[in-house]
Write a protein that holds these residues in place. Structure first.
Motif, PDB file in Angstrom:
ATOM      1  N   VAL A 182      21.487  42.614  25.095  1.00 49.10           N
ATOM      2  CA  VAL A 182      20.027  42.639  25.031  1.00 49.10           C
ATOM      3  C   VAL A 182      19.594  44.023  24.555  1.00 49.10           C
ATOM      4  CG1 VAL A 182      19.644  40.918  26.801  1.00 49.10           C
ATOM      5  CG2 VAL A 182      19.856  43.309  27.453  1.00 49.10           C
ATOM      6  N   PHE A 183      18.428  44.065  23.914  1.00 51.04           N
ATOM      7  CA  PHE A 183      17.878  45.347  23.464  1.00 51.04           C
ATOM      8  C   PHE A 183      17.177  46.001  24.646  1.00 51.04           C
ATOM      9  CE2 PHE A 183      17.556  42.650  19.504  1.00 51.04           C
ATOM     10  CZ  PHE A 183      18.698  43.184  18.924  1.00 51.04           C
ATOM     11  N   ALA A 184      17.740  47.119  25.094  1.00 54.30           N
ATOM     12  CA  ALA A 184      17.247  47.745  26.318  1.00 54.30           C
ATOM     13  C   ALA A 184      15.796  48.214  26.204  1.00 54.30           C
ATOM     14  CB  ALA A 184      18.144  48.926  26.691  1.00 54.30           C
ATOM     15  N   TRP A 185      15.347  48.438  24.962  1.00 54.20           N
ATOM     16  CA  TRP A 185      13.995  48.989  24.781  1.00 54.20           C
ATOM     17  C   TRP A 185      12.939  47.913  24.590  1.00 54.20           C
ATOM     18  CZ3 TRP A 185      18.302  49.831  21.858  1.00 54.20           C
ATOM     19  CH2 TRP A 185      18.383  49.085  20.679  1.00 54.20           C
ATOM     20  N   ARG A 186      13.368  46.634  24.675  1.00 50.62           N
ATOM     21  CA  ARG A 186      12.398  45.544  24.560  1.00 50.62           C
ATOM     22  C   ARG A 186      12.312  44.816  25.886  1.00 50.62           C
ATOM     23  NH1 ARG A 186      11.316  42.736  19.515  1.00 50.62           N
ATOM     24  NH2 ARG A 186      11.431  44.296  17.878  1.00 50.62           N
TER      25      ARG A 186
ATOM     26  N   TYR B 272      12.669  38.177  19.494  1.00 55.41           N
ATOM     27  CA  TYR B 272      13.095  39.085  18.411  1.00 55.41           C
ATOM     28  C   TYR B 272      13.299  38.380  17.075  1.00 55.41           C
ATOM     29  CZ  TYR B 272      15.929  42.412  15.777  1.00 55.41           C
ATOM     30  OH  TYR B 272      16.408  43.236  14.801  1.00 55.41           O
ATOM     31  N   GLY B 273      14.103  37.309  17.087  1.00 49.24           N
ATOM     32  CA  GLY B 273      14.426  36.614  15.842  1.00 49.24           C
ATOM     33  C   GLY B 273      13.188  36.039  15.156  1.00 49.24           C
TER      34      GLY B 273
ATOM     35  N   ILE C 183      11.316  38.830  13.516  1.00 47.68           N
ATOM     36  CA  ILE C 183      11.992  39.195  12.272  1.00 47.68           C
ATOM     37  C   ILE C 183      11.647  38.199  11.164  1.00 47.68           C
ATOM     38  CG2 ILE C 183      14.307  39.202  11.215  1.00 47.68           C
ATOM     39  CD1 ILE C 183      13.757  41.732  12.769  1.00 47.68           C
TER      40      ILE C 183
ATOM     41  N   ARG D  82      17.669  34.215  23.432  1.00 44.29           N
ATOM     42  CA  ARG D  82      17.357  34.926  22.195  1.00 44.29           C
ATOM     43  C   ARG D  82      18.070  34.243  21.023  1.00 44.29           C
ATOM     44  NH1 ARG D  82      19.374  41.002  21.870  1.00 44.29           N
ATOM     45  NH2 ARG D  82      21.290  39.816  21.653  1.00 44.29           N
ATOM     46  N   ALA D  83      19.302  33.740  21.276  1.00 46.30           N
ATOM     47  CA  ALA D  83      20.018  33.022  20.214  1.00 46.30           C
ATOM     48  C   ALA D  83      19.448  31.614  20.046  1.00 46.30           C
ATOM     49  CB  ALA D  83      21.503  32.953  20.556  1.00 46.30           C
TER      50      ALA D  83
ATOM     51  N   MET E 159      16.163  30.486  17.984  1.00 39.11           N
ATOM     52  CA  MET E 159      16.256  30.360  16.530  1.00 39.11           C
ATOM     53  C   MET E 159      16.700  28.953  16.119  1.00 39.11           C
ATOM     54  SD  MET E 159      15.222  33.249  15.815  1.00 39.11           S
ATOM     55  CE  MET E 159      15.388  33.292  14.028  1.00 39.11           C
TER      56      MET E 159
END
Lengths: 276, 296
Positions: free
Chosen positions: A104-108, A116-117, A120, A164-165, A168
């Motif tokens: 995971v993105f620690a800053w989100r 996220y996807g 993007i 998160r996967a 999509m």
């Protein structure tokens, strides 16, 4: 290479071929110090099959998965996803990947990780938020939308990675021991969530694990790999009816029988690893 | 008594002791000398070298235009105050403003170029290898030695100060950004790629936030370096600035003036570092030690 592809595929025969692996080999290192990790592995996956790659640690199961994903180049043989040869470094939009390590993105925040996807891809904010909210509900993460990952448990973080996967809507899902670092209880919870999702969406899944009960709980088919260098040893069908209940399944006689059968074969490989 | 109150009493007590020693220490030299203990008061306490808090305070009022040259106090005479602040020979405030402005520009240009080049070279192995020897060579040159050259090239005005500051700031920020970019977790990059991110999107959404912690670690030293660059530039040749006050005070042995400039510099340094800590805490609140501090 025993009865490759012979058992598991009856139910799915006739469905579209999604993944073809032919004589796939991988050697690590160069020059004199070559270490063969994977040796002439071949199997097919049809639309909607859930396959577990099972084997002792170091048997090259993660290596096979990473070659299918195009994360690392293969040394020999051929991999095709939906008929197209896999090239290392090229991303296939229909493929989702869940890492063994928590990525995971620690800053989100949780919601922004899951979205996220879509962000993007340029999906409009309103639609994005609605889809993220749905995923959060399914992952039982309600109330943690705005939490940063450092405040979450390992199980919750891995659920964020999974969602998160999945948001999509990948048709093919590659999972590299995604629950390997979790305790038994959390693992069962994850199995239940994954089963619910999969039984609804029926993606084509390759799931790498060294845990036999996990493979039996989730998969339609178990490809058992030998100790290093990895070869296909046996291919088992897992004919348990769906929808499955991760906990009750383990109390059935059929589960116990199949467990004993695969366990015996797996045990030989554990012994081989130990003897090395 | 709690540890906190001990710390507070200790801090204020120490300040009072230092100020008292500074103000009256030298007066004890003669009486102590009569009983053979004159060595207890070191010669550096001589007001000739270090002035005295009261003298410094008086000079602060004068230089700061609070006590006006034509007599009276600034708060009774706003026009006299403004006239003094912007008088041709300059006041404490106009000199401070010049130093702050040059520090700001040197910092800004140094940090942005350092981050940009750090990211670029951190993302491209080939570029990093091409530039490596030049960066190492230029960085090993003491930047202060370049100041005379910079002043010849850019003149006595503000530009030469900004350039001096930015050559110092650039390298600190560059090296940190470079390291931060290179140490980004490969799995995070791959995860972003699987979710459809292009090279540019990976840079912006993974590399930049991961490297941010490293960039921030370099900002406090970068502020100090920017101030150092500007002050040294002002020493060597300038029309205004706190460095000019210091160097003129040295020539005229006006120690109180020098002390005023030094104290203002100290206050500026502390204030800038505090501001950046606050910004860092906000931007990096996802990190463990910042999150914990926020909860306390």
């Amino acid at each position: 290479m025993a009865n490759e592809g012979a058992s598991g595929s009856e139910a799915s025969a006739g469905r579209a071929l999604r993944i073809e692996v032919r004589n796939l080999s991988k050697t690590f290192g160069s020059g004199g110090g070559n270490v063969p990790a994977v040796d002439r592995v071949s199997f097919d996956l049809r639309q909607g099959e859930f396959v577990a790659l099972l084997g002792p640690s170091g048997c090259g199961k993660s290596t096979i998965l990473n070659m299918i994903a195009g994360l690392i180049p293969h040394s020999g043989g051929d991999i095709r996803v939906d008929g197209t040869a896999v090239e290392a470094g090229r991303v296939m939009p229909q493929v989702g990947y869940v890492f063994q390590r928590d990525t995971v993105f620690a800053w989100r925040t949780v919601a922004r990780n899951i979205g996220y996807g879509l962000e993007i891809k340029g999906v409009p904010k309103v639609e994005r938020e609605a889809r993220v909210a749905r995923m959060i509900a399914q992952a039982r993460l309600k109330g943690f939308e705005n939490a940063f990952p450092l405040t979450l448990s390992g199980g919750m973080r891995q659920r964020v990675s999974l969602m998160r996967a999945l948001i999509m809507e990948p048709q093919i899902l590659l999972m590299d021991e995604p629950f390997g670092a979790l305790d038994t209880h959390t693992k069962l919870e994850m199995h239940q969530i994954l089963l619910e999702m999969w039984e609804r969406e029926r993606q084509t899944v390759v799931f790498v694990t060294h845990d036999l009960s996990e493979a039996l709980t989730l998969a339609d088919r178990i490809i058992l790999l030998s100790a290093r260098p990895g070869r296909i040893k046996e291919d088992f069908a897992v004919p348990f009816p769906r929808p499955r209940d991760a906990i009750k399944l383990r109390e059935t006689a059929a589960y116990g029988e199949l467990f004993a059968k695969v366990w015996h074969s797996l045990g030989e490989e554990f012994a081989a690893t130990k003897a090395e | 008594m709690s540890t906190n109150s001990i710390v507070h009493i200790g801090r204020w007590g120490l300040l009072a002791f230092m100020l008292a020693t500074w103000q009256w220490g030298w007066n004890l030299k003669a009486p102590l000398g009569q009983i053979g203990l004159g060595w207890l008061v070191p010669t550096v306490l001589d007001p000739y070298f270090v002035s005295k808090p009261t003298l410094i305070w008086n000079r602060f009022l004068e230089l700061g235009c609070l006590a006006l040259p034509r007599g009276g106090w600034a708060w009774n005479d706003p026009q006299g105050f403004l006239g003094c602040v912007w008088s041709p020979k300059g006041s404490l405030w106009s000199h401070t403003l010049a130093t702050l402005r040059n520090t700001f520009w040197g910092f800004l240009v140094g940090v942005s170029s350092g981050v940009a080049v750090g990211l670029l070279l951190g993302r491209s192995e080939t570029l990093a290898r091409i530039f490596e020897p030049y960066i190492v060579a230029f960085n090993s040159l003491p930047r202060v030695a370049l100041v005379p050259l910079i002043i010849i090239m850019f003149g006595l005005g503000d530009v030469s100060k900004v350039v001096t500051a930015l050559t110092l700031v650039f390298f600190v920020v560059f090296f940190n950004t470079f390291e931060g970019t290179r140490s980004v977790d490969r799995d995070l990059v791959n995860a972003a790629r699987f979710l459809g991110a292009s090279d540019w999107q990976v840079t912006w959404t993974v590399y930049v936030p991961s490297a941010l912690a490293w960039v921030f670690a370099s900002l406090s030293p970068a502020i100090s370096f920017a101030l150092i660059g500007v002050i040294v530039g002002e020493f060597i040749g300038s029309e205004r600035g706190l460095g000019k006050i210091i160097i003129e005070a040295e020539a005229q042995l006006q120690i109180a003036d020098m002390m005023v400039a030094l104290i203002v510099l100290m206050v500026i340094g502390v204030a800038l570092v505090l501001v950046f800590r606050a910004i860092e805490r906000r931007l990096l609140r996802w990190q463990r030690h910042h999150a914990e501090r926020a909860q306390n």
